[in-house]
Scaffold this motif. Structure first.
Motif: not given
Length: 96
Positions: A45-49, A54-57, A60-64
């Motif tokens: 979900v975070a990736f598609f968001y 907006d692909f902010g920092a 990326v932290r949430v995805i990782v």
């Protein structure tokens, strides 16, 4: 004799401490799989968001973080689940 390991009557876990422990481990494995898949879903979900908005920092932290927690939870849970199923299958084949 019941084949359901959670059935307290007729050969269930109330009669055999090994099956009691095996049922406990199966519950742990199931919970670990649910948590792991939940974190992978959060990462998706975070990736598609991030992809569409907006692909902010922070994204990326949430995805990782979700991928790491999901992997730490899911990998041992899958192995444990297969181990419990194999032990149950072996007991059935041996006639226990």
């Amino acid at each position: 004799m019941s084949t359901d390991p959670t059935d307290p009557g007729g050969g269930g876990p109330a009669d055999d401490p090994v099956r009691v422990r095996r049922a406990q481990l199966q519950r742990v494995a199931t919970m670990g799989q649910r948590v792991g898949y939940l974190f992978f879903a959060v990462a998706m979900v975070a990736f598609f968001y991030g992809f569409f908005v907006d692909f902010g920092a922070g994204v990326v932290r949430v995805i990782v973080g979700a991928m790491v927690i999901g992997s730490i939870s899911l990998a041992p849970a899958i192995v444990l689940g297969y181990a419990v199923k194999a032990a149950e299958r072996d007991d059935v084949e041996q006639g226990f």
